[in-house]
Scaffold this active site. Structure first.
Site, PDB file in Angstrom:
ATOM      1  N   LYS A 202      -9.238  13.802  33.973  1.00 36.94           N
ATOM      2  CA  LYS A 202      -8.364  14.560  33.711  1.00 36.94           C
ATOM      3  C   LYS A 202      -8.578  15.784  34.436  1.00 36.94           C
ATOM      4  O   LYS A 202      -9.449  16.383  34.679  1.00 36.94           O
ATOM      5  CB  LYS A 202      -8.693  14.957  32.084  1.00 36.94           C
ATOM      6  CG  LYS A 202      -7.735  16.067  31.674  1.00 36.94           C
ATOM      7  CD  LYS A 202      -7.959  16.521  30.160  1.00 36.94           C
ATOM      8  CE  LYS A 202      -7.119  17.592  29.929  1.00 36.94           C
ATOM      9  NZ  LYS A 202      -7.208  17.852  28.355  1.00 36.94           N
ATOM     10  N   LYS A 255      -5.044  11.268  33.868  1.00 37.38           N
ATOM     11  CA  LYS A 255      -4.096  12.374  33.527  1.00 37.38           C
ATOM     12  C   LYS A 255      -4.093  13.470  34.428  1.00 37.38           C
ATOM     13  O   LYS A 255      -5.272  14.091  34.972  1.00 37.38           O
ATOM     14  CB  LYS A 255      -4.294  12.817  32.140  1.00 37.38           C
ATOM     15  CG  LYS A 255      -3.722  13.757  31.287  1.00 37.38           C
ATOM     16  CD  LYS A 255      -4.410  14.356  30.189  1.00 37.38           C
ATOM     17  CE  LYS A 255      -3.565  15.659  29.617  1.00 37.38           C
ATOM     18  NZ  LYS A 255      -4.336  16.177  28.422  1.00 37.38           N
TER      19      LYS A 255
HETATM   20  C1  PBG Z   1      -6.156  19.439  25.553  1.00 33.31           C
HETATM   21  C2  PBG Z   1      -5.210  18.696  25.977  1.00 33.31           C
HETATM   22  C3  PBG Z   1      -4.103  19.089  27.023  1.00 33.31           C
HETATM   23  C4  PBG Z   1      -3.247  17.999  27.176  1.00 33.31           C
HETATM   24  C5  PBG Z   1      -3.669  17.048  26.332  1.00 33.31           C
HETATM   25  N1  PBG Z   1      -4.900  17.311  25.492  1.00 33.31           N
HETATM   26  C6  PBG Z   1      -3.949  20.264  27.725  1.00 33.31           C
HETATM   27  C7  PBG Z   1      -4.846  21.095  28.439  1.00 33.31           C
HETATM   28  O1  PBG Z   1      -5.886  20.530  28.965  1.00 33.31           O
HETATM   29  O2  PBG Z   1      -4.419  22.153  28.718  1.00 33.31           O
HETATM   30  C8  PBG Z   1      -2.237  17.970  28.026  1.00 33.31           C
HETATM   31  C9  PBG Z   1      -0.986  16.995  27.723  1.00 33.31           C
HETATM   32  C10 PBG Z   1       0.476  17.130  28.189  1.00 33.31           C
HETATM   33  O3  PBG Z   1       0.605  18.432  28.948  1.00 33.31           O
HETATM   34  O4  PBG Z   1       1.324  16.571  27.958  1.00 33.31           O
HETATM   35  N2  PBG Z   1      -7.611  19.345  25.971  1.00 33.31           N
END
Ligand code: PBG
Length: 330
Positions: A202, A255
């Site tokens: 991520k 992601k």
């Molecule tokens: C939370 C999380 C995030 C997303 C999914 N889980 C946001 C972040 O890390 O700020 C993003 C999902 C999206 O942008 O569709 N930890």
């Protein structure tokens, strides 16, 4: 030597469909859902046209439609009634997510429920971990997130979701050791069949903006770069995934997806575990923006982009386009 006529395989739609190597299927879609408290609520998210925050009753109705379209899996996010530094609603049995999941589980047997496990939408500061108040760090510009304190909370969140009836928990906080801690805790508590979808690779991305509007989870100070990955790295993404697999992840995630197809590709080459791509909020909003008023163009764009994720090696895709794609595929 005659001309090699590759165009023979492109002559008409029937032939093209016959030889297509990659196909998007409705079963590939995991639909994210945003749950809020109360009854009868349906709030549009301005930066994500077509996406709503729903109270549990409306989410149930929505899932009836989602299932009828052929979608088999959802990823649930909660927006709590109140935020606090302990993120207490994140693991409360009466939290918005726990209550919604119990209801969904009771009414809909055959849907895969995955729940996001993080605390950013449950804390006033909006970070994914507990902020450490340490003399060592005061006066420095570095924001210190206490990794191991956060693990304890994440494990509690996971257990509360498991008790409510999820099939998978999806830790997204990017804390080291989160998969191991959650796996061990779930096992100790008897939730041997609850799996883990690890948000392994991520990245600290600029594509999460609309989601943070949806959840009201933008960090109130600093950024997420001390825990989410640096987008300049891909070897490190593979280390993250390998580590999560060793810690007990059942499925690993990349992601965002679109700007990270190389990571998906490398992961598929290296690991034999299901890989899920997260087509994130910014990718969704971007497409919505450039295709306003032209549904046909939007469809073509969405198919091209989601297909590229599968072509790169994703086994399935978390996408806000889930319902639309399911309709288009009919
Ligand atoms: C939370 C999380 C995030 C997303 C999914 N889980 C946001 C972040 O890390 O700020 C993003 C999902 C999206 O942008 O569709 N930890």
């Amino acid at each position: 030597m005659p001309v090699v006529r590759l165009r023979r395989l492109r002559r008409n739609p029937q032939i093209r469909n016959l030889v297509a190597e990659t196909r998007l299927r409705t079963e590939d879609m995991i639909l994210p859902c945003f749950v809020i408290g109360g009854e009868g609520r349906r709030e549009p998210i301005l930066s994500m046209p077509g996406i709503y925050r729903l109270s549990a009753d409306n989410l149930l109705k929505e899932l009836g439609e989602v299932k009828a379209l052929g979608i088999k899996a959802i990823l649930v996010f909660g927006i709590p009634e109140k935020k606090d530094n302990a993120a207490s609603e994140a693991y409360s049995d009466n939290g918005v997510v726990q209550k919604a999941i119990r209801r969904i589980r009771k009414e809909i047997k055959d849907i895969v429920i995955i729940s996001d496990v993080c605390i950013c939408s449950y804390t006033p500061h909006g970070h994914c971990g507990v902020i450490k108040k340490s003399k060592l760090y005061s006066g420095t510009r570095d924001l210190y997130i206490d990794n191991d304190k956060t693990l304890e909370i994440l494990a509690k969140v996971a257990v509360s979701h498991a008790a409510a009836g999820v099939d998978f928990v999806a830790p997204s906080a990017m804390m080291d050791g989160q998969v191991l801690e959650i796996r061990n805790t779930l096992d100790r508590r008897g939730f041997l069949d609850v799996g883990i979808v690890a948000y392994s690779a991520k990245f600290a991305s600029n594509f999460y903006g609309p989601f943070r509007d949806a959840l009201n989870s933008a960090p109130q100070f600093g950024d997420r770069k001390s825990y989410q990955m640096d987008f300049r790295n891909s070897d490190e993404a593979l280390r993250e995934m390998k580590q999560d697999i060793n810690e007990g992840a059942d499925i690993v995630m990349v992601k965002p997806a679109l700007a990270y197809l190389d990571i998906i590709y490398r992961a598929k080459e290296k690991f034999n575990i299901p890989i899920v791509a997260y087509n994130v909020s910014g990718e969704y909003s971007m497409i919505k923006k450039i295709s306003v008023g032209n549904k046909a163009k939007e469809k073509e764009l969405v198919f091209e982009i989601l297909t590229s994720m599968k072509r790169a090696g994703a086994d399935f895709i978390v996408t806000y386009f889930g319902k639309e794609v399911a309709r288009w595929l009919r």
